[in-house]
Design a protein around this motif. Structure first.
Motif, PDB file in Angstrom:
ATOM      1  N   ASP A 258       0.883  -1.320  -0.300  1.00 37.96           N
ATOM      2  CA  ASP A 258       0.437   0.125  -0.139  1.00 37.96           C
ATOM      3  C   ASP A 258       0.835   1.323  -0.196  1.00 37.96           C
ATOM      4  OD1 ASP A 258      -2.021  -1.150   0.222  1.00 37.96           O
ATOM      5  OD2 ASP A 258      -2.056  -1.851   3.098  1.00 37.96           O
ATOM      6  N   ASP A 259       1.862   1.407   0.216  1.00 42.44           N
ATOM      7  CA  ASP A 259       2.881   2.609   0.347  1.00 42.44           C
ATOM      8  C   ASP A 259       2.782   3.247  -0.704  1.00 42.44           C
ATOM      9  OD1 ASP A 259       6.007   4.383   0.271  1.00 42.44           O
ATOM     10  OD2 ASP A 259       5.303   3.685   2.758  1.00 42.44           O
ATOM     11  N   GLN A 260       2.208   4.708  -1.044  1.00 36.95           N
ATOM     12  CA  GLN A 260       2.566   5.316  -2.217  1.00 36.95           C
ATOM     13  C   GLN A 260       3.620   5.701  -2.852  1.00 36.95           C
ATOM     14  OE1 GLN A 260      -0.669   5.080  -3.919  1.00 36.95           O
ATOM     15  NE2 GLN A 260      -1.011   7.167  -3.901  1.00 36.95           N
TER      16      GLN A 260
ATOM     17  N   LYS B 191      -5.244  11.829  -9.002  1.00 35.76           N
ATOM     18  CA  LYS B 191      -6.578  11.082  -8.019  1.00 35.76           C
ATOM     19  C   LYS B 191      -6.356   9.345  -8.218  1.00 35.76           C
ATOM     20  CE  LYS B 191      -9.580  14.862  -8.310  1.00 35.76           C
ATOM     21  NZ  LYS B 191     -10.961  15.415  -8.521  1.00 35.76           N
ATOM     22  N   ILE B 192      -5.480   8.483  -8.646  1.00 34.55           N
ATOM     23  CA  ILE B 192      -6.110   7.200  -8.663  1.00 34.55           C
ATOM     24  C   ILE B 192      -4.768   7.038  -7.603  1.00 34.55           C
ATOM     25  CG2 ILE B 192      -7.338   6.939 -10.276  1.00 34.55           C
ATOM     26  CD1 ILE B 192      -4.818   6.529 -12.232  1.00 34.55           C
ATOM     27  N   SER B 193      -4.317   5.994  -7.476  1.00 37.45           N
ATOM     28  CA  SER B 193      -3.619   5.027  -6.494  1.00 37.45           C
ATOM     29  C   SER B 193      -2.702   4.955  -7.028  1.00 37.45           C
ATOM     30  CB  SER B 193      -3.857   4.359  -5.492  1.00 37.45           C
ATOM     31  OG  SER B 193      -4.302   2.118  -6.452  1.00 37.45           O
ATOM     32  N   TYR B 194      -1.120   5.345  -6.607  1.00 38.81           N
ATOM     33  CA  TYR B 194       0.209   4.651  -7.908  1.00 38.81           C
ATOM     34  C   TYR B 194       0.089   3.342  -8.397  1.00 38.81           C
ATOM     35  CZ  TYR B 194       1.492  10.099  -7.119  1.00 38.81           C
ATOM     36  OH  TYR B 194       1.735  10.707  -8.078  1.00 38.81           O
ATOM     37  N   LYS B 195      -0.243   2.361  -7.220  1.00 45.18           N
ATOM     38  CA  LYS B 195       0.004   0.922  -7.189  1.00 45.18           C
ATOM     39  C   LYS B 195      -1.073   0.617  -8.260  1.00 45.18           C
ATOM     40  CE  LYS B 195      -0.653  -3.193  -4.751  1.00 45.18           C
ATOM     41  NZ  LYS B 195      -1.569  -4.036  -3.643  1.00 45.18           N
ATOM     42  N   PHE B 196      -2.451   0.991  -8.196  1.00 45.99           N
ATOM     43  CA  PHE B 196      -3.471   0.870  -9.658  1.00 45.99           C
ATOM     44  C   PHE B 196      -2.213   1.291 -10.936  1.00 45.99           C
ATOM     45  CE2 PHE B 196      -6.762   2.288 -12.574  1.00 45.99           C
ATOM     46  CZ  PHE B 196      -7.550   1.100 -12.412  1.00 45.99           C
TER      47      PHE B 196
ATOM     48  N   LYS C  59       1.897  12.225 -12.503  1.00 49.47           N
ATOM     49  CA  LYS C  59       0.648  12.528 -11.736  1.00 49.47           C
ATOM     50  C   LYS C  59      -0.454  13.433 -11.648  1.00 49.47           C
ATOM     51  CE  LYS C  59       4.164  14.449  -8.089  1.00 49.47           C
ATOM     52  NZ  LYS C  59       4.954  15.249  -7.391  1.00 49.47           N
TER      53      LYS C  59
ATOM     54  N   TRP D  89       4.769   2.665  -4.402  1.00 50.60           N
ATOM     55  CA  TRP D  89       4.237   2.627  -6.112  1.00 50.60           C
ATOM     56  C   TRP D  89       4.861   3.551  -6.866  1.00 50.60           C
ATOM     57  CZ3 TRP D  89       3.111  -1.918  -8.062  1.00 50.60           C
ATOM     58  CH2 TRP D  89       3.224  -3.118  -6.613  1.00 50.60           C
TER      59      TRP D  89
END
Length: 448
Positions: free
Chosen positions: A53-55, A79-84, A73, A58
Motif C-alpha cells: 500500500d505504500d504510495q 486521483k488514482i493510486s500509484y499501485k493501480f 501525476k 509505488w
C-alpha cells in the motif's frame, strides 16, 4: 556493508535490510517488479503493508519505469493510486512502437490519407496513436495524423477515444469534457483489445459511458474480446430472454437466432466505425548484430517517399519489403530485395565494385543536394537479389542477363545504408523513420 576501523584493519558488519533508512529501502525496492515485491513481502509482516500500500514505493516504481516518458501525476487527474497506475501503465506500454494495419481501413479523411503504418507513443497523461504516411512534398518528412487516445478517468475507468477526422488535440480541457460526456457526439469511444501481445483490435464501444464489460485498464485480453467485451448494458437481459425462449417456446432455437440477428443488426446501425486490426512490428530498430533491421524511409525512382521494412530470418537470410499507403497498388508489403546470406564484404572495394558504386546517382529529395560525405564512406557491402522473379514473376523484366537481378547494399559509416540493382543507374539511400523512440521529420496534415 564494510567500514574501516582502528589499526587500519577492515571489519565487516552484517546489517539487515531493516537497518537501512526508509528512503534507502524504498530506493532499493523500486528496482523490483511486483512479483519480486510479493516474494519480499513474505519475509516479514513489517514489509507487507509497505509493499502492498505504500504510495511512495509505488510512485518510485512508476517513476523509475515511466517517469521519463509521461507525467505520472496527471494520469487520472492524480486521483488514482500509484499501485493501480503501475498496473495500468504496464499493460499500456506494450502499445508503444510501430504497428501495421490489417485489412481495409476506415480511418481516412481529406486530412488523413489511408495508411498502413501506425505509431503509438507516450503523451503527458495518455498514449496517442497516429497514422504515419509518406509526405507528398518530395522530402523525407512523414505525415503524422493522430487518431486515437488511450487514457483513464479520475475514477480509474478506461477512456479510449478515436478521432477519425483528426479535429481535436487531446488537452486537459478536452479530457475533462470527454470525461463528463460532452464529446460523445464528436469522438468515438472505443475498446482497445489485445489478441496476444502483437495483435490489437480497436472496436467501437457501443455501451454507455463508464459501463460495459471492460477491464479497469481499458485494454481487453483476447478471451475478453471474444466473449463480447464492450457489449451493451442490456446484454444480460438479452441472454435471459434467449434462455427462457429456448426453454419455453416451441422452436425456441429459431427464436433465439432471430433475436441475436436483430441485436446484431441494431448494433450495426448504431456503429459509426468498423473494427480495425493492427499487428505490431517487432524488431523495428537496427542492432549491432542486425544493422539493417527495422523500418526505413527512402526516395524511390519515381521521386516519391516510401517506407521499407527489413527483417532477418532464422536461417541467416534477409529480406526487404515496402510498407506504404494501402491505396497504392503492390505497395503494401511489396517485395524489394532479398539475400540468403548476411555476410558483408569489407573494404577496400575492388575496382569493379568501386565503379558500380561511384557511377550511380543517389536518389534524394530535389531540395537536398547530394554530397558523398553526407553519409560518410562506405563501411561494408552486401550482395542482394531482386525479389521480382521469386515472388511476382509476371512483372519481372524479361532479360537473358542474370546480373539484371543482382544488387548491392552499401552500408555507410553513420549506420544508414543505400541499395541498388545492377540493372539501374541509381542508389536509394535510406534514413531512419524513428530514433530512440522519437519519430523523425514528422509534420501535421494540411487542413485544406
Amino acid at each position: 556493508m564494510e567500514v574501516n576501523c582502528q589499526d587500519s584493519e577492515e571489519t565487516v558488519f552484517a546489517l539487515s535490510f531493516s537497518d537501512f533508512p526508509e528512503d534507502v529501502q524504498l530506493c532499493i525496492l523500486s528496482f523490483l517488479d511486483p512479483s519480486e515485491l510479493a516474494s519480499f513481502a513474505c519475509t516479514s509482516k513489517k514489509f507487507v503493508s509497505l509493499c502492498r500500500d505504500d504510495q511512495r514505493l509505488w510512485f518510485s516504481l512508476c517513476d523509475r519505469r515511466w517517469g521519463s516518458c509521461t507525467h505520472l501525476k496527471r494520469w487520472g487527474h492524480g486521483k488514482i493510486s500509484y499501485k493501480f497506475l503501475y498496473r495500468i501503465l504496464r499493460e499500456y506500454e506494450n502499445l508503444i512502437g510501430f504497428w501495421r494495419r490489417c485489412g481495409i481501413t476506415n480511418i481516412a479523411s481529406v486530412n488523413s490519407p489511408p495508411a498502413s503504418l501506425v505509431y503509438f507513443e507516450w503523451g503527458p497523461f495518455y498514449i496517442s496513436g497516429s497514422m504515419i504516411s509518406p509526405s507528398k512534398n518530395g522530402s523525407y518528412e512523414v505525415i503524422r495524423s493522430p487518431f486515437l487516445w488511450v487514457s483513464i478517468t479520475s475514477k480509474g475507468e478506461p477512456m479510449n477515444y478515436l478521432d477519425p477526422e483528426g479535429r481535436f488535440d487531446f488537452t486537459d480541457d478536452l479530457l475533462m469534457d470527454s470525461e463528463k460526456g460532452f464529446l460523445e457526439n464528436e469522438l468515438i469511444r472505443v475498446n482497445v483489445s489485445f489478441m496476444g501481445k502483437c495483435h490489437v483490435v480497436v472496436e467501437e464501444n457501443l455501451g454507455s459511458f463508464g459501463h460495459g464489460k471492460v477491464p479497469s485498464s481499458g485494454i481487453a485480453s483476447g478471451e475478453e474480446y471474444q466473449n463480447g467485451c464492450g457489449s451493451p448494458p442490456d446484454r444480460l437481459m438479452s441472454e435471459i430472454y434467449q434462455y427462457l425462449a429456448n426453454r419455453t417456446s416451441p422452436g425456441g432455437n429459431g427464436v433465439s437466432r432471430r433475436q441475436r440477428r436483430r441485436e446484431k443488426e441494431k448494433q450495426e446501425k448504431l456503429r459509426k466505425w468498423e473494427p480495425e486490426h493492427f499487428v505490431k512490428i517487432v524488431n523495428c530498430s537496427p542492432t549491432l548484430s542486425r544493422p539493417l533491421q527495422g523500418l526505413w524511409k527512402g526516395i524511390c525512382d519515381d521521386m516519391s517517399l516510401d517506407f521499407y521494412l527489413v527483417s532477418y530470418d532464422d536461417i541467416g537470410g534477409i529480406a526487404c519489403r515496402k510498407v506504404g499507403e494501402s491505396s497504392r497498388p503492390l505497395s503494401l508489403h511489396a517485395p524489394v530485395f532479398w539475400s540468403s546470406s548476411t555476410t558483408f564484404i569489407e573494404p577496400p572495394l575492388s575496382p569493379e565494385e568501386y565503379h558500380i558504386y561511384s557511377n550511380r546517382m543517389h536518389l534524394r529529395p530535389p531540395a537536398e543536394s547530394y554530397d558523398s560525405g553526407d553519409n560518410g564512406a562506405v563501411s561494408h557491402m552486401l550482395l542482394i537479389n531482386s525479389s521480382y522473379d521469386l515472388v511476382i514473376p509476371d512483372i519481372a523484366r524479361p532479360t537473358t542477363n542474370p546480373r539484371q537481378c543482382e544488387g548491392r547494399i552499401w552500408q555507410y559509416e553513420n549506420g544508414t545504408f543505400g541499395f541498388g540493382f545492377l540493372r539501374d543507374n541509381y542508389i536509394i539511400d535510406l534514413k531512419h523513420i524513428a530514433k530512440n523512440g522519437h519519430l523523425l521529420d514528422a509534420i501535421e496534415p494540411c487542413n485544406g
